[in-house]
Design a protein around this motif. Structure first.
Motif, PDB file in Angstrom:
ATOM      1  N   PHE A   1       0.829  -1.212   0.000  1.00  0.00           N
ATOM      2  CA  PHE A   1       0.000   0.000   0.000  1.00  0.00           C
ATOM      3  C   PHE A   1       0.861   1.258   0.000  1.00  0.00           C
ATOM      4  O   PHE A   1       0.540   2.245  -0.650  1.00  0.00           O
ATOM      5  CB  PHE A   1      -0.944  -0.010   1.210  1.00  0.00           C
TER       6      PHE A   1
ATOM      7  N   SER B   1       3.605   5.574  -5.719  1.00  0.00           N
ATOM      8  CA  SER B   1       3.806   5.459  -7.170  1.00  0.00           C
ATOM      9  C   SER B   1       2.709   6.165  -7.956  1.00  0.00           C
ATOM     10  O   SER B   1       2.828   6.374  -9.158  1.00  0.00           O
ATOM     11  CB  SER B   1       3.899   3.980  -7.585  1.00  0.00           C
ATOM     12  N   PHE B   2       1.641   6.544  -7.282  1.00  0.00           N
ATOM     13  CA  PHE B   2       0.569   7.263  -7.973  1.00  0.00           C
ATOM     14  C   PHE B   2       1.026   8.668  -8.365  1.00  0.00           C
ATOM     15  O   PHE B   2       0.582   9.225  -9.355  1.00  0.00           O
ATOM     16  CB  PHE B   2      -0.653   7.350  -7.046  1.00  0.00           C
ATOM     17  N   TYR B   3       1.950   9.225  -7.587  1.00  0.00           N
ATOM     18  CA  TYR B   3       2.354  10.608  -7.810  1.00  0.00           C
ATOM     19  C   TYR B   3       3.679  10.700  -8.546  1.00  0.00           C
ATOM     20  O   TYR B   3       4.638  10.034  -8.181  1.00  0.00           O
ATOM     21  CB  TYR B   3       2.468  11.341  -6.455  1.00  0.00           C
ATOM     22  N   LYS B   4       3.705  11.590  -9.538  1.00  0.00           N
ATOM     23  CA  LYS B   4       4.930  11.716 -10.312  1.00  0.00           C
ATOM     24  C   LYS B   4       6.032  12.392  -9.509  1.00  0.00           C
ATOM     25  O   LYS B   4       7.201  12.277  -9.828  1.00  0.00           O
ATOM     26  CB  LYS B   4       4.635  12.512 -11.598  1.00  0.00           C
TER      27      LYS B   4
ATOM     28  N   PHE C   1      11.921   6.715  -6.545  1.00  0.00           N
ATOM     29  CA  PHE C   1      12.329   5.537  -5.767  1.00  0.00           C
ATOM     30  C   PHE C   1      13.815   5.224  -5.946  1.00  0.00           C
ATOM     31  O   PHE C   1      14.322   4.284  -5.368  1.00  0.00           O
ATOM     32  CB  PHE C   1      11.473   4.331  -6.146  1.00  0.00           C
TER      33      PHE C   1
ATOM     34  N   TYR D   1       3.830   1.636  -1.372  1.00  0.00           N
ATOM     35  CA  TYR D   1       4.326   1.848  -2.734  1.00  0.00           C
ATOM     36  C   TYR D   1       3.209   2.211  -3.694  1.00  0.00           C
ATOM     37  O   TYR D   1       3.399   2.985  -4.632  1.00  0.00           O
ATOM     38  CB  TYR D   1       5.082   0.606  -3.225  1.00  0.00           C
ATOM     39  N   SER D   2       2.034   1.620  -3.474  1.00  0.00           N
ATOM     40  CA  SER D   2       0.902   1.937  -4.339  1.00  0.00           C
ATOM     41  C   SER D   2       0.594   3.425  -4.248  1.00  0.00           C
ATOM     42  O   SER D   2       0.390   4.104  -5.256  1.00  0.00           O
ATOM     43  CB  SER D   2      -0.308   1.108  -3.902  1.00  0.00           C
TER      44      SER D   2
END
Lengths: 745, 161
Positions: free
Chosen positions: B61, B67-70, B74, B63-64
């Motif tokens: 969760f 990773s949604f935001y530009k 990482f 990382y989810s």
């Protein structure tokens, strides 16, 4: 959902539903199937796929049925031309990013996308095709993930999250988003337990059993509904077979849980260490022989050993069927004349049978299902998906908690389940009876439970009186708990409607286990709850009911009169010895069935040892005769699961060995010793079991006031999982490795 | 950010009064990502792990969400961030050449960072000064009307930074 009924109209049909029911589930219950790709039964709708759009009278635009609930006067149309056009558009868009290789796709025939495209007559996408060329994850021997097929319905994410395994998630966003693991790691680098719930949930070919490709198309597979006997959870499984080989094992119910062992260990059927023919030891080595020869050697030995029945033992794992258990104990009691009959259940549970016999006169089951529970109490049960101990029970409890149920864990240790507990009562080691007494005292003294919710039970007034006159502070002190914590737990119980209590070896292997179980039954009677005794093996309740124990006769009969008459022989009077003593050695003759948990270097326990096993194991290595037995998914008969329900096992494939079932072998030996069994086929045994060994139907609970005590000992519980594979007690840490070996074997 | 001792109620502020524990911990995630990234210039796995453990949120969760935001990264980023504009105007005025020259010079592809962590090369949709095309940014500074000379200046300033 409420109890109130509402009247609505679906496609011109006037129907009544409970208010607040999910519209997709409601429609399905009256035979109207609203197409969908992302809806999971009994879970909240998320409206991700947009396939379930319906017209609702009074709404400006069509809306997704899975995110709407039934209400009075609602009028919906599920199949109008406008709706069909909208659905066609959805399929068209999905197909623009989905490979169109239905001709070789292993999911053809069970693919939801294929079905819907067919129903809506969408041949190909009007938008052309876009592919991200995602990498395939085939890092492990169990589950293969190919995100190129993924339609982003999110079902796998939701089942993984609901059961608290938390491996799969959406990563990124928009059109390029992908369902994968943290940092896109391959599954074997994550905490994944390979249970494959995601696999059952996937409506397309994005998640697949490794090696499933080219093993047969769905309509060529023959499916058998049976029960897994690898651990005490005894999950229903659906075995798919083609050309005599198991192709895959799935959960028969959508959105249910089966573990990696139940799903993938069928490779062990043909493992290298499978015993395929009878073997006799000569000159120190086991040599292949015929059944006729093997039976002759055993019956000759048995004929002479019979002169001293106290030195003969019959011991089976508690994963055998009822029919096996019944015939084995009959061989012992009626033919050899000994009560030395037992199962491995007594190694980890010495409490359930005596306690339940006192309270119910049998092992009683639960009438409610865990999916109905709004409060779960876990007592001395360290179920864990990760250590692979009763994994399905862990998953079911976690799912129920994710859905809003409360969880009270009563355990001295920081067990894994406690991480999702609403309240973890960390009682002092062995003080379960005090902790339960403290809970009851608070419930009664503070008037948190009224009498209406109690179960019908004799002597409950005494239990109530004892609770009201006991000293909460003293009991809490004994159990090492704060009064405040106990009160909080009692309040959770007070608020619950369907409380269920699970217990396992953490209490049932202790020396005061009988009292703890009786106390748990008292609590359950007081609060109108259900108690579920969970053993480590699949048929713990069944072997007890069948009398495969020195302590119980078939059907929990109080005396042997009826049996003696039916069996046309006197029953032995001398008390029998149990599994532990038999395994400790000193017998003349020992007949061992199934996986007996002995460690490497185990010394031969009797002068003459027969091992009736599926795979070569440490016990069989000491045997004079080794006989092949049907393995899991090959067995036939019945078991009694931890709910106390009779479940049928159907042989899904022909055994991969020249086997004889333990019940057959017991009948053969009885006949060879001159006893007429009248048993030719399995049905003959089943008939006899129905007449003589079925537990009494309805009995009323009798409660008894328990004086709190401190318990010690932990039986087999400490040695962890009894889940077996390839014929050995499995070290949890090695299970993946072993299964991978089985896959390559 | 001291991940072990985050005071959830303090960090979440007044809005915490109307949130339950789960909403608070999940709500804190993006705030924590921003703080972590401003300190370390990317989101290292170990830091996210510590954060997930502290807030009792599964790594999948964590990382989810990130990773949604530009805006979240990482992998370590370079000391200097060069963003070449590839918007319409810049494209027409030779953004492609600017990009390939920088790639060649630093031996990196678009979105990559040099091994010595001196520079990260990225592209950007439009920086809003098309009159100066082709344009690139070096950290916060905008360089316009890029020609051979200016490219050398960019290269020089990255190397000297």
């Amino acid at each position: 959902m409420s109890d109130k009924l509402v009247t609505m109209e679906i496609d011109g049909l006037t129907v009544q539903f409970p208010e607040g029911m999910n519209l997709v589930d409601a429609a399905r219950s009256v035979g109207i199937n609203i197409p969908n790709l992302c809806h999971l039964e009994h879970m909240r709708g998320v409206g991700a796929c947009r396939m379930c759009v319906v017209e609702v009278e009074g709404m400006r635009a069509p809306n997704t049925a899975c995110t709407m609930k039934t209400k009075e006067g609602m009028k919906i149309k599920t199949d109008s031309e406008q709706i069909k056009d909208l659905r066609r558009m959805v399929i068209d868009l999905i197909l623009s990013m989905h490979p169109l290789d239905c001709m070789t796709c292993p999911k053809a025939g069970v693919c939801w996308l294929q079905d819907l495209a067919y129903q809506l007559d969408v041949k190909d996408s009007a938008y052309g095709r876009k592919s991200f060329d995602f990498e395939i994850d085939d890092s492990n021997g169990f589950i293969e993930r190919d995100p190129n097929y993924c339609i982003l319905c999110g079902k796998c994410v939701r089942v993984c999250t609901a059961q608290n395994t938390n491996i799969l998630e959406f990563m990124g966003r928009g059109v390029g988003s992908k369902v994968t693991t943290e940092r896109d790691k391959p599954l074997n680098e994550t905490d994944c337990t390979f249970c494959g719930s995601c696999l059952d949930a996937c409506p397309v070919n994005a998640i697949l059993e490794s090696g499933r490709r080219l093993k047969g198309r769905e309509w060529e597979l023959f499916k058998t509904d049976t029960v897994c006997t690898l651990c005490g959870a005894a999950c229903p499984i659906d075995v798919s077979e083609k050309d005599g080989k198991v192709v895959k094992i799935t959960s028969p119910k959508p959105n249910a849980f089966i573990c990696a062992a139940g799903r993938f260990s069928y490779d062990s059927l043909a493992a290298k260490n499978r015993v395929t023919t009878p073997m006799i030891r000569s000159n120190g080595e086991l040599k292949e022989t015929s059944w006729v020869e093997a039976i002759k050697v055993i019956s000759d030995k048995l004929a002479s050993a019979r002169s001293n029945p106290a030195k003969v033992g019959i011991l089976a794992s508690a994963a055998v069927t009822n029919e096996d258990a019944y015939m084995l104990q009959k061989l012992g009691r009626a033919v050899i004349g000994t009560n030395n009959v037992d199962s491995t259940a007594s190694l980890y549970d010495t409490s359930t049978v005596p306690a339940y016999q006192k309270a119910f006169g049998k092992i009683a089951g639960a009438e409610r299902c865990i999916t109905e529970a709004d409060l779960i109490i876990v007592l001395g049960m360290n179920a864990s998906q990760w250590s692979r101990t009763l994994p399905a029970i862990d998953a079911k409890i976690r799912k129920q908690v994710s859905g809003g149920a409360k969880l009270i864990v009563l355990d001295p240790a920081e067990i894994k389940l406690a991480e999702v507990a609403t309240k973890h009562l960390k009682l002092a080691e062995g003080t379960d009876t005090s902790a339960l007494a403290a809970l009851m005292a608070v419930l009664v003294k503070e008037k948190l439970v009224n009498k209406n919710r109690a179960n019908k039970a004799k002597g409950l007034a005494d239990v109530r009186n004892a609770a009201s006159s006991s000293d909460v502070a003293a009991l809490c002190a004994e159990a090492g708990l704060s009064e405040e914590d106990v009160k909080e737990a009692a309040e959770l119980i007070a608020k619950s409607k369907v409380p269920m209590l699970f217990y396992s070896t953490g209490v049932s292997a202790k020396d005061n286990g009988v009292d703890t179980v009786l106390q748990a039954l008292n609590l359950s009677a007081l609060i109108g709850g259900q108690v579920l005794p969970v053993g480590l093996e699949a048929n713990m309740a069944g072997v007890a009911a069948m009398g495969l124990s020195p302590l119980t006769l078939p059907g929990f009969a109080a005396d042997g009169k009826k049996l003696a008459k039916a069996w046309k022989t006197d029953l032995p009077e001398a008390a029998g010895i149990g599994a532990r003593e038999m395994l400790n050695g000193g017998l003349d003759f020992l007949y061992g069935v199934g996986d007996l948990p002995v460690s490497e270097g185990y010394e031969k326990p009797a002068e003459f040892v027969v091992a009736h096993v599926t795979h070569m194991n440490e016990f069989a290595k000491t045997a004079d005769v080794v006989l092949p037995s049907p393995a899991f998914v090959e067995q036939e008969g019945s078991i009694i699961n931890y709910y106390g329900r009779m479940k049928m096992l159907w042989s899904a494939v022909e055994p991969a060995a020249d086997v004889m079932a333990p019940w057959q072998m017991a009948a053969e030996l009885a006949e060879s010793l001159g006893y007429k069994t009248k048993v030719d086929i399995l049905d003959d045994v089943t008939e006899e079991v129905e007449k003589l060994a079925l537990p009494p139907e309805k009995t009323t609970q009798t409660t008894s006031v328990i004086t709190p005590s401190k318990g010690t000992g932990s039986g087999l519980a400490a040695s962890g999982s009894m889940m077996t594979l390839s014929g050995s007690v499995i070290d949890a840490s090695k299970v993946s490795e072993l299964m991978r070996q089985a896959v390559t074997a | 950010m001291d991940l072990k001792n985050i005071d959830i109620n303090k960090e979440i502020g007044a809005v915490g009064d109307v949130l339950n524990q789960e909403q608070k911990t999940k709500g804190l995630l993006i705030h924590a990502f921003q703080k972590l990234q401003s300190e370390m210039n990317y989101l290292p796995e170990e830091a996210l792990k510590a954060l997930g453990e502290k807030l009792n949120i599964p790594m999948s969760f964590v990382y989810s969400t990130a990773s949604f935001y530009k805006q979240f990264y990482f992998n370590p980023r370079g000391k200097t961030i060069v963003k070449v504009c590839t918007g319409t105007a810049c494209h027409v005025r030779g953004a492609g050449e600017v990009l390939s020259e920088l790639k060649e010079e630093f031996g990196v592809e678009e979105g990559e960072t040099t091994e010595d962590l001196s520079m990260t090369l990225e592209t950007v949709g439009c920086v809003g000064c098309c009159g100066l095309a082709p344009v690139a940014t070096i950290n916060e500074d905008v360089i316009g009307e890029i020609d051979d000379e200016r490219i050398n200046e960019i290269i020089q300033s990255v190397k000297e930074a």
